[in-house]
Design a protein around this motif. Structure first.
Motif, short mmCIF file in Angstrom:
data_model
loop_
_atom_site.label_atom_id
_atom_site.label_comp_id
_atom_site.label_asym_id
_atom_site.label_seq_id
_atom_site.Cartn_x
_atom_site.Cartn_y
_atom_site.Cartn_z
N VAL A 39 26.00 -11.45 42.10
CA VAL A 39 24.73 -10.77 41.82
C VAL A 39 23.78 -11.83 41.28
N CYS A 40 22.68 -12.03 41.99
CA CYS A 40 21.75 -13.08 41.60
C CYS A 40 21.10 -12.75 40.26
N PRO A 41 21.17 -13.69 39.29
CA PRO A 41 20.57 -13.42 37.98
C PRO A 41 19.04 -13.31 38.07
N ARG A 42 18.44 -13.86 39.15
CA ARG A 42 16.98 -13.79 39.24
C ARG A 42 16.49 -12.59 40.06
N CYS A 43 16.95 -12.46 41.32
CA CYS A 43 16.40 -11.38 42.15
C CYS A 43 17.27 -10.13 42.15
N GLY A 44 18.49 -10.24 41.60
CA GLY A 44 19.32 -9.05 41.46
C GLY A 44 20.04 -8.62 42.73
N MET A 58 24.23 -20.79 45.06
CA MET A 58 22.85 -20.50 45.40
C MET A 58 22.73 -19.11 46.00
N CYS A 59 21.71 -18.36 45.56
CA CYS A 59 21.44 -17.04 46.10
C CYS A 59 20.82 -17.19 47.49
N PRO A 60 21.40 -16.57 48.52
CA PRO A 60 20.85 -16.72 49.88
C PRO A 60 19.49 -16.03 50.04
N HIS A 61 19.15 -15.10 49.15
CA HIS A 61 17.87 -14.40 49.26
C HIS A 61 16.72 -15.21 48.70
N CYS A 62 16.85 -15.58 47.42
CA CYS A 62 15.71 -16.27 46.79
C CYS A 62 15.98 -17.75 46.55
N ARG A 63 17.12 -18.22 46.95
CA ARG A 63 17.49 -19.62 46.84
C ARG A 63 17.62 -20.10 45.39
N TYR A 64 17.74 -19.16 44.49
CA TYR A 64 17.95 -19.51 43.09
C TYR A 64 19.34 -20.13 42.92
N GLN A 65 19.39 -21.19 42.12
CA GLN A 65 20.68 -21.85 41.90
C GLN A 65 21.17 -21.65 40.47
ZN ZN Z 1 18.30 -14.30 44.23
#
Ligand code: ZN
Length: 325
Positions: A39-44, A58-65
């Motif tokens: 679960v991405c800590p940034r985009c959820g 890395m989150c595949p949606h928002c590329r947050y690492q």
């Molecule tokens: Zn994300």
């Protein structure tokens, strides 16, 4: 229900097999932290995270690492995860509590301060289970902990007043214990309180016990508004000042005795008031899981809580300890 050998190592041998290096520890933490998928800590968004490097996801949606340890008690630690895991294994396998010195020796750590820090962060992680409130029939009473505790299991009115007045080195601990039918005790909640007033005790009850429960207390005025606050009250009035506590409050009496024995065994009874809070958390964690036959399960539970517990710094722990007095 987590299973030994599948969800956690059942023995020390297995532990060594499962966690030969940092990678294996990280993979294990990823499983514990995101059992339903990353679960991405940034985009959820929930998804399969991409592994950017050995340490980064890395989150595949928002590329947050991020790393699996970010935002957990392992955040920015300079100690290897293997050592952390070994510390958790050791702590959850000791029936008695653990001291920083003991931990330092067993893990062969160079620095006492590092061992102390690990121990305190893990104690923080032990607080988490206290989220779910007690219910059913619950005994509530206070007890003295620390040096020169009176022999009586319960705190006499006079002693209470003295402690209130002088704020002595003994600490007053509020204890709530679930009473099972036909016999036995369930879970426990404890808190150090500054005095035995309603202002101290009512918030403890509200944080610890589900409304609707039957709360068994003594005749103290501190509990007078329980009913207004949605609880049923079973008032045990002591006839004569010092009715033996094991008769009217067997659960609290038993837990208080165990707590004192445990503090004595682990810390030789020399517990400063500001340290009590952490020890109460550790005691409650152990007590509430006393029926877990498998030690590996405790290891699993503590790590599970560790990955959802916010990080704290050495400075925070020290200053907290000071302000708590
Ligand atoms: Zn994300």
């Amino acid at each position: 229900m987590p299973v030994s050998g599948r969800d956690y190592p059942g023995t020390w041998e297995q532990f060594l097999d499962w966690f030969p290096d940092e990678e294996s520890c990280k993979e294990y933490l990823i499983r514990l932290r995101w059992p339903q998928g990353f679960v991405c800590p940034r985009c959820g968004e929930t998804s399969e995270a991409r592994q950017v490097s050995r340490a980064r996801l890395m989150c595949p949606h928002c590329r947050y690492q991020c790393t699996v340890t970010a935002g957990t008690i392992f955040d920015k630690t300079r100690t290897s995860l293997r050592s952390w895991f070994a510390a958790v294994w050791y702590i959850t396998n000791q029936k008695q509590g653990v001291t920083a010195l003991g931990l330092q020796r067993v893990l062969g750590m160079g620095s006492y301060q590092t061992a102390w820090m690990i121990l305190h962060r893990l104690r923080r992680a032990m607080i988490r289970p206290a989220r779910e409130r007690l219910n059913g029939v619950v005994e509530v009473d206070e007890s003295f902990v620390g040096r020169s505790a009176p022999n009586k299991g319960r705190v006499g009115k006079h002693a209470k007043r003295l402690a209130d007045q002088y704020n002595m080195r003994r600490s007053i601990v509020a204890i709530a214990v679930e009473i099972k039918n036909p016999k036995g005790f369930g879970r426990v909640r404890m808190r150090r309180i500054l005095d035995t007033s309603e202002a101290s005790l009512l918030p403890f009850v509200q944080d610890s016990i589900e409304p609707g429960s039957l709360v068994r207390t003594d005749g103290s005025w501190a509990y007078q508004s329980l009913q207004e606050n949605g609880y049923r009250r079973d008032k045990k009035v002591m006839v004569g000042a010092d009715d033996p506590a094991h008769v009217s409050m067997p659960g609290v009496h038993r837990v208080a005795a165990l707590l004192k024995r445990w503090l004595l065994g682990t810390h030789q009874g020399s517990v400063k008031p500001h340290q009590i809070d952490a020890y109460l958390d550790e005691f409650a964690f152990r007590f509430n899981r006393r029926s877990s036959r498998s030690r590996g399960l405790l290891f699993y539970r503590l790590l599970e809580q560790a990955v959802v517990t916010e990080p704290v710094t050495y400075g925070q722990i020290v200053s907290d300890a000071k302000h708590r007095k």
